[in-house]
Scaffold this motif. Structure first.
Motif, PDB file in Angstrom:
ATOM      1  N   TYR A  44       0.838  -1.205   0.000  1.00 13.80           N
ATOM      2  CA  TYR A  44       0.000   0.000   0.000  1.00 13.80           C
ATOM      3  C   TYR A  44       0.873   1.255   0.000  1.00 13.80           C
ATOM      4  O   TYR A  44       0.575   2.225  -0.695  1.00 13.80           O
ATOM      5  CB  TYR A  44      -0.901   0.011   1.239  1.00 13.80           C
ATOM      6  CG  TYR A  44      -2.018  -1.016   1.210  1.00 13.80           C
ATOM      7  CD1 TYR A  44      -2.520  -1.486  -0.002  1.00 13.80           C
ATOM      8  CD2 TYR A  44      -2.561  -1.518   2.381  1.00 13.80           C
ATOM      9  CE1 TYR A  44      -3.526  -2.431  -0.030  1.00 13.80           C
ATOM     10  CE2 TYR A  44      -3.571  -2.461   2.372  1.00 13.80           C
ATOM     11  CZ  TYR A  44      -4.056  -2.922   1.165  1.00 13.80           C
ATOM     12  OH  TYR A  44      -5.057  -3.851   1.133  1.00 13.80           O
ATOM     13  N   ALA A  45       1.950   1.212   0.771  1.00 14.22           N
ATOM     14  CA  ALA A  45       2.819   2.382   0.875  1.00 14.22           C
ATOM     15  C   ALA A  45       3.413   2.740  -0.485  1.00 14.22           C
ATOM     16  O   ALA A  45       3.521   3.916  -0.842  1.00 14.22           O
ATOM     17  CB  ALA A  45       3.920   2.125   1.895  1.00 14.22           C
ATOM     18  N   ILE A  52       1.861  10.191  -4.981  1.00 10.91           N
ATOM     19  CA  ILE A  52       2.494  11.456  -4.597  1.00 10.91           C
ATOM     20  C   ILE A  52       3.561  11.840  -5.635  1.00 10.91           C
ATOM     21  O   ILE A  52       3.650  12.976  -6.083  1.00 10.91           O
ATOM     22  CB  ILE A  52       3.122  11.318  -3.199  1.00 10.91           C
ATOM     23  CG1 ILE A  52       2.032  11.088  -2.153  1.00 10.91           C
ATOM     24  CG2 ILE A  52       3.961  12.550  -2.854  1.00 10.91           C
ATOM     25  CD1 ILE A  52       2.567  10.718  -0.782  1.00 10.91           C
ATOM     26  N   TYR A  53       4.340  10.839  -6.036  1.00 13.58           N
ATOM     27  CA  TYR A  53       5.450  11.094  -6.943  1.00 13.58           C
ATOM     28  C   TYR A  53       4.956  11.608  -8.297  1.00 13.58           C
ATOM     29  O   TYR A  53       5.507  12.559  -8.854  1.00 13.58           O
ATOM     30  CB  TYR A  53       6.239   9.794  -7.131  1.00 13.58           C
ATOM     31  CG  TYR A  53       7.551   9.949  -7.852  1.00 13.58           C
ATOM     32  CD1 TYR A  53       8.701  10.315  -7.173  1.00 13.58           C
ATOM     33  CD2 TYR A  53       7.637   9.726  -9.224  1.00 13.58           C
ATOM     34  CE1 TYR A  53       9.901  10.459  -7.821  1.00 13.58           C
ATOM     35  CE2 TYR A  53       8.831   9.867  -9.892  1.00 13.58           C
ATOM     36  CZ  TYR A  53       9.963  10.239  -9.182  1.00 13.58           C
ATOM     37  OH  TYR A  53      11.155  10.382  -9.836  1.00 13.58           O
ATOM     38  N   THR A  54       3.898  10.964  -8.810  1.00 12.72           N
ATOM     39  CA  THR A  54       3.427  11.367 -10.141  1.00 12.72           C
ATOM     40  C   THR A  54       2.692  12.691 -10.090  1.00 12.72           C
ATOM     41  O   THR A  54       2.510  13.346 -11.111  1.00 12.72           O
ATOM     42  CB  THR A  54       2.509  10.294 -10.757  1.00 12.72           C
ATOM     43  OG1 THR A  54       1.449  10.015  -9.847  1.00 12.72           O
ATOM     44  CG2 THR A  54       3.277   9.048 -11.076  1.00 12.72           C
ATOM     45  N   GLY A  72       7.478  23.145  -9.301  1.00 14.59           N
ATOM     46  CA  GLY A  72       8.479  23.281 -10.349  1.00 14.59           C
ATOM     47  C   GLY A  72       9.426  22.105 -10.484  1.00 14.59           C
ATOM     48  O   GLY A  72      10.498  22.239 -11.066  1.00 14.59           O
ATOM     49  N   TRP A  73       9.030  20.939  -9.933  1.00 12.97           N
ATOM     50  CA  TRP A  73       9.906  19.795 -10.047  1.00 12.97           C
ATOM     51  C   TRP A  73       9.807  19.174 -11.421  1.00 12.97           C
ATOM     52  O   TRP A  73       8.718  18.861 -11.894  1.00 12.97           O
ATOM     53  CB  TRP A  73       9.544  18.743  -8.998  1.00 12.97           C
ATOM     54  CG  TRP A  73       9.974  19.125  -7.629  1.00 12.97           C
ATOM     55  CD1 TRP A  73      10.789  20.147  -7.301  1.00 12.97           C
ATOM     56  CD2 TRP A  73       9.593  18.486  -6.408  1.00 12.97           C
ATOM     57  NE1 TRP A  73      10.956  20.186  -5.954  1.00 12.97           N
ATOM     58  CE2 TRP A  73      10.230  19.189  -5.377  1.00 12.97           C
ATOM     59  CE3 TRP A  73       8.782  17.403  -6.089  1.00 12.97           C
ATOM     60  CZ2 TRP A  73      10.090  18.836  -4.050  1.00 12.97           C
ATOM     61  CZ3 TRP A  73       8.643  17.051  -4.768  1.00 12.97           C
ATOM     62  CH2 TRP A  73       9.285  17.760  -3.758  1.00 12.97           C
TER      63      TRP A  73
END
Lengths: 293, 477
Positions: A44-45, A52-54, A72-73
């Motif tokens: 799940y993590a 979050i990353y995408t 701005g990443w």
């Protein structure tokens, strides 16, 4: 292979007392051994992390593009920042290279190392297509590793050649030489005689009688550019005919073709395409290849 | 096993384990090994070693930035990484040797996971009490007392974890300097990141995951299982002596029972949460705490020790028949262990030989193959070699490069007119282009490939390093 069932109606393996999945291959049944729960949580993590990353980085496809990410990443921006950082780090070396006296460059070990390394990269990108990745040249494309230079092999001469090129229309200062096509001027026999003489000049097997006749024709037609003894003339870019190196080949058929039709090698004026530091760097690299004078 | 009246979940929670305190020979051995291994780990980066000016004075240092590895008087360069590779091979074969002779002694005594888990359990016992108190606390509702105990336990764990992660980074740079920088928040961010990661993993792996690391994450149990056979000395239960187990009461029925009184002492002390009386199990790390626990009980009830013991399974039929077991050395000394010892020693001797035979001057030669040769205007043939010179001495040296061959060849260094010597700074490598030329009429120029030797030597005398290579003539195929 047991038919024992527990209260919930699932098959149970007699030996271990563990439920089976009911799947059976060649009479072997798969035990339904539970996975550890932390494994599930880790799973799940990773899903949450992926979300979050995408969101943070550009990722989700839209109709006309993609999400821009937040804060701005973006990896492209990271690369651009890295390039700027590297250029900033090399700023002092670039300034030093622009100010350097190229003739004594080798006495400045650090700067010379930087110039040669940078020049090697420039060479691979812009010069290797004609001169070869090892700078050994090819038929019609000079070998930059040997000690034979049409226009001179000193640092200044190399820089001039790189900057202005050879026989191009784009740079008014381009080095220019042109050999007449002697097929329109001389008889076939006369060309044959000159070829024998040229072969004699560089010590190859030749017909002595025809060469003697060719010597006279050479003195009348060729010596003005290639010199009395065929030693060439760097002022005019006329090749040395008395050495062991041939740009287009030194056999009888190739020489006959060269004299009859002439040759016309071209090199672009790199001063219009490369920055001044790149021109200097690639000249330093070529000079360090082994033929530099 | 699982209650039959409940539908089984696909995912199982960890069954908590509360190892009880135990005294005895193996417990003491484990304390000693813990003290020694932790001592080595924490102290090593602080040992100083004088290598002279401009050289690091740390005895054990992995200098990644300048690609050097210092180990007391040994300095490993990148091209000598085979020393590290050889040591890893020796470590692997040593593990095979110990496992085939003594089972999973690595797991039970010296694995970092075991050592730190042991330390964490020790802290847990100091703060929360022994097994029964911990079980009660675990089952109790949250109360101020439980919160206080838990928080103080986690705080001490975190301190140990911080010290663990903190010690690791000292191996990679000068320890006193880094300690000062760390305290002043001046250290490179990679140091802080490493410390945070290692602190977190130590805290979680040693405090919470414990035996699950061995069972689910570690590949060694599977590999080690393949290293053991029936002659391996391993922790086992003498069931022929212990069974049938039962509580000893006065009377005739006690005579029918075996020595095992089913006191569960062996189960209660096991950090892996298994019952050794069920036989050999994948989870068992042979830490032998059950031996200590059982011996203690056997002494109290007046029975001989060794109901649970280190024994070879091949002895079981003999012991069942009432015969004495074979001597220990017959189990330890067998072709398999002798072979492992021989291979291990061969690697060790080869590494020692390489260590004492190496010089402080290195040379690698890569002939330029693009092009294979260059014809000069006078017809002579030139080959180009990229030569890497390694000056492994502590001072800058003038190194002379030369060529030895059956035919005369000229040598010239790129960038230095005339001189065939080049200065290499202390403890550094230098890439040098070398031109070797054969005169036009020589056989080397007109032939195919001629063998030659490039060498380098200290211009002030000393050792010479050489490399065989070849010279390509005009007729090179």
């Amino acid at each position: 292979m047991s038919d024992d069932r527990n209260v919930s109606g699932n098959k149970v393996d007699q030996v271990t007392g563990t439920e089976t999945t009911g799947h059976s291959w060649d009479g072997i049944e798969e035990l339904n051994t539970p996975l550890p729960r932390w494994w599930l949580w880790t799973f799940y993590a990773t899903i949450i992390w992926a979300l979050i990353y995408t969101i943070a980085y550009p990722a989700w496809p839209l109709v006309t593009g993609a999400t821009a990410g937040v804060m701005g990443w973006s990896t492209r921006a990271n690369v651009a920042a890295d390039i700027v950082a590297h250029e900033a780090r090399n700023e002092d070396l670039v300034t030093a290279l622009l100010d350097a006296d190229m003739v004594t460059l080798q006495q400045n070990a650090d700067l010379n190392r930087y110039a040669v390394a940078r020049g090697a990269a420039v060479f691979r990108a812009h010069c290797s297509q004609c001169h070869g990745s090892g700078a050994a040249g090819a038929k019609g494309y000079p070998n930059l590793l040997d000690d034979d230079w049409l226009w001179g092999g000193s640092m200044e001469e190399i820089i001039y050649t790189v900057r202005h090129g050879i026989r191009n229309e784009t740079d008014a200062d381009a080095r220019y030489s042109q050999m007449p096509a002697f097929g329109e001027i001389l008889e076939k026999d006369q060309i044959g005689d000159v070829v024998e003489y040229v072969m004699a000049l560089s010590g190859e097997d030749h017909d002595a009688q025809r060469a003697a006749a060719g010597a006279e024709i050479f003195a009348d037609n060729c010596a003005s550019c290639h010199g009395e003894s065929g030693q060439g003339d760097r002022e005019q870019g006329a090749p040395n005919l008395a050495d062991a190196i041939w740009l287009y080949g030194g056999d009888r058929a190739t020489l006959t073709e060269t004299v009859t039709n002439a040759r016309f090698g071209v090199m672009p004026a790199w001063g219009q395409r490369l920055s001044e530091e790149d021109v200097r760097a690639v000249a330093a690299y070529v000079h360090a290849l082994g033929g530099g004078e | 096993m699982s209650p039959a009246d409940q539908p089984q979940s696909l995912y199982a929670a960890r069954v908590p384990i509360f190892p009880r305190r135990v005294h005895g020979f193996f417990r003491n051995l484990k304390w000693w090994i813990m003290a020694i291994t932790l001592g080595i780990y924490y102290v090593t980066p602080w040992i100083r070693w004088d290598r002279g000016p401009d050289m690091p004075d740390q005895a054990v240092l992995v200098d990644l930035a300048s690609r050097r590895f210092y180990f007391f008087f040994i300095e490993i360069w990148p091209h000598e990484f085979y020393f590290v590779g050889g040591l890893l091979v020796m470590a692997g074969i040593g593990l095979f040797l110990f496992t085939s002779a003594l089972g999973r002694v690595w797991c039970g005594y010296s694995c970092p996971q075991t050592v730190w888990t042991d330390l964490f359990i020790l802290v847990e016992r100091w703060i929360e009490g022994d097994r029964n108190a911990r079980v009660r606390l675990h089952q109790a509702r949250w109360s101020p007392r439980k919160v206080r105990l838990r928080l103080s336990k986690w705080a001490v764990w975190l301190l140990i974890a911080l010290a663990t992660g903190g010690a690791w980074v000292f191996y990679f740079t000068d320890a006193p300097t880094l300690a000062r920088d760390l305290a002043g928040f001046q250290a490179p961010s990679v140091a802080y990141v490493t410390i945070v990661i290692l602190t977190a993993t130590t805290f979680v792996l040693g405090g919470f995951m414990r035996e699950q690391v061995c069972i689910y994450m570690c590949p060694w149990p599977r590999i080690q299982a393949a290293m053991m056979d029936a002659d391996t000395l391993t922790v086992a239960y003498r069931e022929w002596r212990g069974e049938p187990r039962g509580k000893h009461r006065k009377g005739a029925e006690a005579d029918a029972l075996g020595d095992c009184i089913d006191c569960m002492a062996c189960v209660n002390v096991c950090p892996m949460g298994i019952d050794i009386r069920d036989g050999q199990q994948m989870e068992c790390i042979t830490c032998a705490l059950c031996i200590d626990a059982c011996d203690d009980v056997m002494e109290r009830i007046g029975k001989p020790r060794g109901l649970i013991d280190y024994l070879a399974l091949s002895d079981a039929p003999r012991e069942m028949a009432g015969e004495p077991p074979r001597p220990v050395w017959t189990h330890v000394l067998r072709p398999r262990t002798i072979l492992y010892t021989a291979i291990w020693a061969a690697f060790g001797l080869a590494l020692l030989y390489a260590l004492f035979m190496r010089t402080d001057l290195g040379l690698t030669v890569s002939p330029v193959r693009n092009p294979t040769f260059v014809v000069q205007s006078d017809g002579s043939v030139r080959n180009i070699y990229d030569v890497r010179l390694r000056n492994m001495a502590g001072n800058a040296r003038l190194l002379r490069i030369g060529v030895t061959s059956a035919t005369p060849l000229d040598i010239e260094l790129e960038g230095s007119s005339g001189s065939a010597a080049v200065e290499v700074p202390a403890n550094a490598t230098l890439l040098q282009r070398v031109y070797v030329t054969a005169t036009p009429s020589s056989p080397a120029a007109s032939g195919d490939s001629t063998p030659l030797t490039l060498w380098v030597e200290d211009a002030n005398g000393g050792t010479r390093a050489l490399r065989d290579t070849s010279f390509n003539g005009r007729n090179t195929r």
